[in-house]
Motif scaffolding. Structure first.
Motif, PDB file in Angstrom:
ATOM      1  N   GLY A 375      -4.174  -1.345   5.615  1.00  0.00           N
ATOM      2  CA  GLY A 375      -5.095  -0.256   5.887  1.00  0.00           C
ATOM      3  C   GLY A 375      -5.627   0.361   4.609  1.00  0.00           C
ATOM      4  O   GLY A 375      -5.485  -0.200   3.509  1.00  0.00           O
ATOM      5  N   PRO A 376      -6.259   1.545   4.720  1.00  0.00           N
ATOM      6  CA  PRO A 376      -6.780   2.228   3.521  1.00  0.00           C
ATOM      7  C   PRO A 376      -5.660   2.476   2.508  1.00  0.00           C
ATOM      8  O   PRO A 376      -4.498   2.672   2.876  1.00  0.00           O
ATOM      9  N   ILE A 377      -5.997   2.476   1.245  1.00  0.00           N
ATOM     10  CA  ILE A 377      -4.995   2.576   0.186  1.00  0.00           C
ATOM     11  C   ILE A 377      -4.373   3.970   0.161  1.00  0.00           C
ATOM     12  O   ILE A 377      -5.068   4.980   0.022  1.00  0.00           O
ATOM     13  N   TYR A 385       2.571   1.432  -7.526  1.00  0.00           N
ATOM     14  CA  TYR A 385       2.237   0.086  -7.990  1.00  0.00           C
ATOM     15  C   TYR A 385       1.707   0.102  -9.428  1.00  0.00           C
ATOM     16  O   TYR A 385       2.157  -0.681 -10.269  1.00  0.00           O
ATOM     17  N   LEU A 386       0.757   0.986  -9.707  1.00  0.00           N
ATOM     18  CA  LEU A 386       0.172   1.019 -11.049  1.00  0.00           C
ATOM     19  C   LEU A 386       1.228   1.328 -12.109  1.00  0.00           C
ATOM     20  O   LEU A 386       1.234   0.732 -13.191  1.00  0.00           O
ATOM     21  N   LEU A 531      -4.848  -2.632  -0.869  1.00  0.00           N
ATOM     22  CA  LEU A 531      -3.824  -2.943  -1.870  1.00  0.00           C
ATOM     23  C   LEU A 531      -3.774  -4.444  -2.147  1.00  0.00           C
ATOM     24  O   LEU A 531      -3.459  -4.865  -3.264  1.00  0.00           O
ATOM     25  N   GLU A 532      -4.071  -5.256  -1.122  1.00  0.00           N
ATOM     26  CA  GLU A 532      -4.083  -6.696  -1.350  1.00  0.00           C
ATOM     27  C   GLU A 532      -5.104  -7.057  -2.426  1.00  0.00           C
ATOM     28  O   GLU A 532      -4.839  -7.910  -3.293  1.00  0.00           O
ATOM     29  N   LEU A 537      -5.774  -8.466  -8.670  1.00  0.00           N
ATOM     30  CA  LEU A 537      -6.314  -8.242 -10.009  1.00  0.00           C
ATOM     31  C   LEU A 537      -5.238  -8.510 -11.059  1.00  0.00           C
ATOM     32  O   LEU A 537      -4.077  -8.130 -10.889  1.00  0.00           O
ATOM     33  N   ASP A 538      -5.639  -9.129 -12.144  1.00  0.00           N
ATOM     34  CA  ASP A 538      -4.720  -9.378 -13.257  1.00  0.00           C
ATOM     35  C   ASP A 538      -4.787  -8.165 -14.193  1.00  0.00           C
ATOM     36  O   ASP A 538      -5.447  -8.197 -15.228  1.00  0.00           O
ATOM     37  N   LEU A 539      -4.075  -7.109 -13.802  1.00  0.00           N
ATOM     38  CA  LEU A 539      -4.141  -5.876 -14.574  1.00  0.00           C
ATOM     39  C   LEU A 539      -3.545  -6.037 -15.963  1.00  0.00           C
ATOM     40  O   LEU A 539      -4.010  -5.407 -16.926  1.00  0.00           O
TER      41      LEU A 539
END
Length: 574
Positions: A375-377, A385-386, A531-532, A537-539
């Motif tokens: 669903g929405p982040i 996560y970050l 979130l998927e 993304l390769d942060l």
């Protein structure tokens, strides 16, 4: 021969300053001429902000990262008034800055000169008087050197903050002899004050037999944080931080009970309460609304408080404390550690908490949101996560609004079983709480140290105010990851109105694609709605390469942030 602008830069260079942040204009032109000469010889360089407020925010971020004085400048009139919000923000957070504003030529005072801001015009000296530690008008070239050194001394004192020099065009342009610059003249920078030995011994004696205590680290405890953590481990005491000091204790340390105060954790509130703490040892905290949970009498503000700080401005608020100690907290920590080691008791076995990646002090619905993947982040999941995937040395800044509410509660600092560096990597501008602060400050911080990534978490409301400074980050090739929480609203206002029973008004923003705006600036950008998508993304690669990047994150705007303390204070007047 030198001009007065060159003289200023010589002193700044000697202090290690590398940048002056600002926007040029006619009355400040002589200083920019000096900056051009400086750049040609590899000295201090001008950084062009997009707005003077952004320049002040950049100087703030530069000062926080380097420990040096941040420098910003502006032309007369609106250039000077545009600086004010950024200067006030630094003043409230005790950030050392040199603010240089121009005036029209002295012989034109009172004649309605273009952008006149003298004592006979729009008086900018009066405006800066209440948000600086030192505020002076340089009326003659002979005053400049002395007043400049006085300004440095005030900016870097025991109660640091911004200082302001207002310099007319003709004075700044005035030529002086090379000999006017004296390598022997220097500002007085206060040494650390050793606390009164009798007072310190009374603290040591008071704590000797205390079984339950909580150590609360404030923003000025960075130099001694490691010692206080060791003491907590030896004595089995709880550790808590104020919101500004969140980055001083590993989020997964077994005795970390989280943040007390604004957007803090229930476990921290319990840890400083009378049931869990016979004494509350608070180090380097401002004791303002933010750090005291709205001046809660069951928290820090009781006779159980032992307040240690080198900043007298902190201690004047400790009128209820059992002990208030002025001076370097390290010397107190050393004596308490020595006393604890003499007991010969083994340190308790410690095991890091948060085996699921979320510290134990995050509870209830807030904890559940950390694991939401569909669903929405959810902002909780985003912060968790970050903070896990960003390199450990990442400098993280959180803007005013939902950004710093979610950041204070959910951004995790450090990794289980690993020590932190002796620096607060978590940054908020919460004393004056100017929207857009983190955007400019992240640019200044990135320029201060280009070897580490900088993450700026801001809201769409703040971005619409100050997002143009991303163009400066692009021009300077700054390693800044700009994370925009996009919920098409002034989120903190909207939720505050709902929680307080106020009218729902003036909180909606249009639906905007911030990724497209950043792309127009030539910035690498990604629009993320799940979130998927974020996980793909390769942060690590993004943060390892130079230049800015923007993430336009479509967050779930219905998630209510942790703002109970703020609502309590607002509702007290009803």
């Amino acid at each position: 021969m030198l001009e007065c602008g060159d003289l200023i830069l010589r002193y700044l260079e000697r202090m290690g300053v590398r940048y002056v942040f600002g926007v040029p204009g006619g009355s400040i032109e002589p200083l920019y001429n000096a900056l051009a000469r400086s750049e040609r010889r590899g000295g201090i360089r001008a950084v062009l902000a997009r707005h003077e407020t952004g320049a002040a925010f950049m100087a703030d971020g530069y000062a926080r990262e380097t420990g040096l004085i941040g420098v910003c400048c502006a032309t007369a009139g609106p250039g000077a008034t545009n600086l004010l919000t950024g200067v006030a923000n630094a003043y409230a957070d005790n950030v050392p800055m040199l603010v240089i504003t121009a005036q029209t030529s002295l012989n034109r005072f009172g004649q309605g000169a273009f952008q006149e801001s003298s004592c006979t015009g729009v008086n900018t000296m009066d405006m800066f008087a209440s948000c600086t530690r030192y505020n002076t008008f340089v009326s003659h070239p002979e005053q400049l050197e002395t007043k400049l050194l006085h300004a440095f001394s005030h900016a870097l004192g025991q109660q640091p903050g911004p200082v302001h020099l207002s310099i007319p065009l003709d004075v700044m342009r005035h030529e002086v002899e090379d000999s006017s610059y004296s390598p022997f003249r220097k500002p007085f920078v206060p040494n650390d004050v050793i606390p009164d030995p009798v007072t310190v011994q009374s603290v040591v004696d008071d704590l000797a037999d205390i079984k339950q205590a909580t150590i609360v680290l404030g923003e000025d405890a960075a130099d001694s944080a490691d010692q206080w953590v060791q003491l907590a481990e030896l004595r089995g005491w709880n550790l808590v931080t104020t919101p500004r000091a969140k980055g001083l204790v590993n989020s997964f340390h077994p005795q970390n009970r989280g943040v007390f105060g604004f957007a803090g954790h229930q476990s921290a509130t319990e840890a400083v309460g009378p049931q869990d703490a016979e004494r509350v040892i608070t180090v380097g905290a401002a004791l303002d609304e933010v750090s005291t949970a709205g001046w809660s009498p069951d928290g820090l503000l009781s006779e159980r408080l032992i307040h240690l700080s080198r900043n007298p401005g902190h201690l004047v608020r400790a009128i209820m404390a059992g002990h208030a100690v002025l001076g370097d907290p390290r010397s107190v920590a050393d004596q308490l550690l020595a006393a604890a080691r003499k007991t010969g008791l083994p340190a308790p076995a410690l095991k890091a908490h948060g085996s699921d990646g979320v510290p134990d002090f995050v509870g209830g619905n807030f904890r559940e949101g950390c694991f939401a993947t569909s669903g929405p982040i959810k902002p909780q999941a985003l912060m968790t996560y970050l903070s896990r995937v960003c390199p450990e040395q990442t400098r993280a800044l959180f803007d005013t609004g939902n950004s710093f509410l979610w950041g204070i509660h959910h951004w995790n600092v450090g990794r289980p079983e690993q020590p932190l560096c002796s620096k607060n990597l978590f940054n908020i501008g919460i004393g004056f709480a100017a929207m857009g602060w983190a955007i400019g400050a992240s640019v200044g911080m990135a320029l201060a140290d280009d070897s580490v990534p900088v993450v700026c978490v801001t809201g769409d409301g703040s971005y619409l105010m100050s997002g143009q400074e991303l163009a400066t980050a692009s021009q300077e090739n700054c390693n800044v990851l700009m994370v925009v929480l996009n919920d098409s609203s002034l989120g903190m206002i909207r939720h505050g109105q709902a929680l307080g029973g106020a009218e729902q008004i003036a909180n909606e923003l249009p639906s905007i694609n911030y990724a497209m705006m950043a792309e127009a600036l030539g910035v690498e950008t990604y629009r993320v709605s799940t979130l998927e998508e974020l996980h793909r993304l390769d942060l690590a690669s993004i943060l390892a390469r130079p230049g800015p990047c923007l993430l336009d994150i479509l967050v779930d705007g219905n998630e209510v942030p942790p703002m109970g303390v703020r609502m309590k204070v607002l509702n007290e007047t009803k």
